[in-house]
Scaffold this motif. Sequence first.
Motif, PDB file in Angstrom:
ATOM      1  N   PHE A 132      32.324  -4.915  -0.924  1.00  0.00           N
ATOM      2  CA  PHE A 132      31.750  -3.739  -0.267  1.00  0.00           C
ATOM      3  C   PHE A 132      31.705  -3.938   1.250  1.00  0.00           C
ATOM      4  O   PHE A 132      32.028  -3.023   2.027  1.00  0.00           O
ATOM      5  N   THR A 147      37.352   6.613  -6.537  1.00  0.00           N
ATOM      6  CA  THR A 147      35.900   6.782  -6.610  1.00  0.00           C
ATOM      7  C   THR A 147      35.524   8.174  -7.105  1.00  0.00           C
ATOM      8  O   THR A 147      34.625   8.330  -7.942  1.00  0.00           O
ATOM      9  N   THR A 251      31.405   0.819  -9.368  1.00  0.00           N
ATOM     10  CA  THR A 251      30.038   0.483  -8.984  1.00  0.00           C
ATOM     11  C   THR A 251      29.433   1.563  -8.094  1.00  0.00           C
ATOM     12  O   THR A 251      28.280   1.977  -8.280  1.00  0.00           O
ATOM     13  N   ILE A 252      30.193   2.039  -7.120  1.00  0.00           N
ATOM     14  CA  ILE A 252      29.695   3.096  -6.232  1.00  0.00           C
ATOM     15  C   ILE A 252      29.386   4.362  -7.023  1.00  0.00           C
ATOM     16  O   ILE A 252      28.357   5.018  -6.812  1.00  0.00           O
TER      17      ILE A 252
END
Length: 365
Positions: A132, A147, A251-252
């Motif tokens: 990140f 994403t 994860t985001i």
Amino acid sequence: MGALAEFSDDGGTLRFTGDLLLARLGDLPGRLEHYAGNVSTIDLSGIDRMDTIGAWVIHRLAKEKRAEVTGVSDAHRHLLEQVGKADQPVSTRPVHVSPINRVLGEVGDAVMMTGRTLLGLLGFLGATVIAFGSVIRHPRRFRFNATVQRFEVVGVSALGIIGLMSFLIGIVIAQQGAVQLRQFGAEVFTINLIGRITLRELGVLMTAIMVAGRSGSAFAAQLGTMKLTEEVDAMRTIGVSPMEALVLPRTIAAIVLMPLLGFYASLIAIIGGGLLCWWQLEIPPVTYIARLREVVPITDLYVGLIKAPVFGAVIAVAGCFQGMQVEGDAEQVGTRTTAAVVQAIFLVIVIDAFFAVFFERIGWI
């Protein structure tokens, strides 16, 4: 040429000629096994070459007939000796383990496995944070399309099942609360129960469990399949970081969407509870909403929104970690997917307990 066995009349001698090799034996072992005559001597002077299989045939025949082997060259004699040494009975003693020792051993193995898994999760979390930070320093490496696609999979596609689950949970809370509170003539406090428990606990907790079973398992299965097909290795070969390309978007997406899904689930649960209060307790919707505004503090909403992104990070890290651990065969995909769901739900419940104590200590009760 192939191996031949000839029986002579001078004292029960069985003479072998040719090559005692695996490729040349043919049906000789079968014919020797069914040979019923007496053999006192096995003559190998006519043997040119012999391998381990041929030596085993001779050794077994000599052992069964109790015959003497003669005419053996030095090289063949060494091979026969090695085969004879290897032909030893193996005796095993049954290992008796008391039930207490067996249980203690299984508990110890489980504790060691848990410790190794926890260390692996912490290391994987650290790698995710590093990835990140790398993306923040180099924004062009951020995979926006991947994403956004994860947003759809984790959030939009889950709205239906999470809404239905939350609606039914709201009805169940209202019904059970009304039944119990009716004994004390306090049915009106059912609204307090619905509002506070959904915003503070059950809304985000049940959403986290649903996301863990739905999206966490998908993360593990997808990454595990990519590991088996060597796509992850191919990405490393061409200089693409799997952490940035595969783990970070998932994860985001989980971190960003968990607060939204938790808030959405809480609202739907409140609506479900309100409908049951309207139908069974005859509390009008206007009174229901007004009562909610009076008894539910804003801190309950803050508690749910603070816990939600933490739960999302735990679910995504556990799913991606287990997926990246797949090795060997396709069975590992199913095993790791199950482990991802179990670990994510367990960690979510443990962290929720820590949050409950923490918010109680700071006065958000």
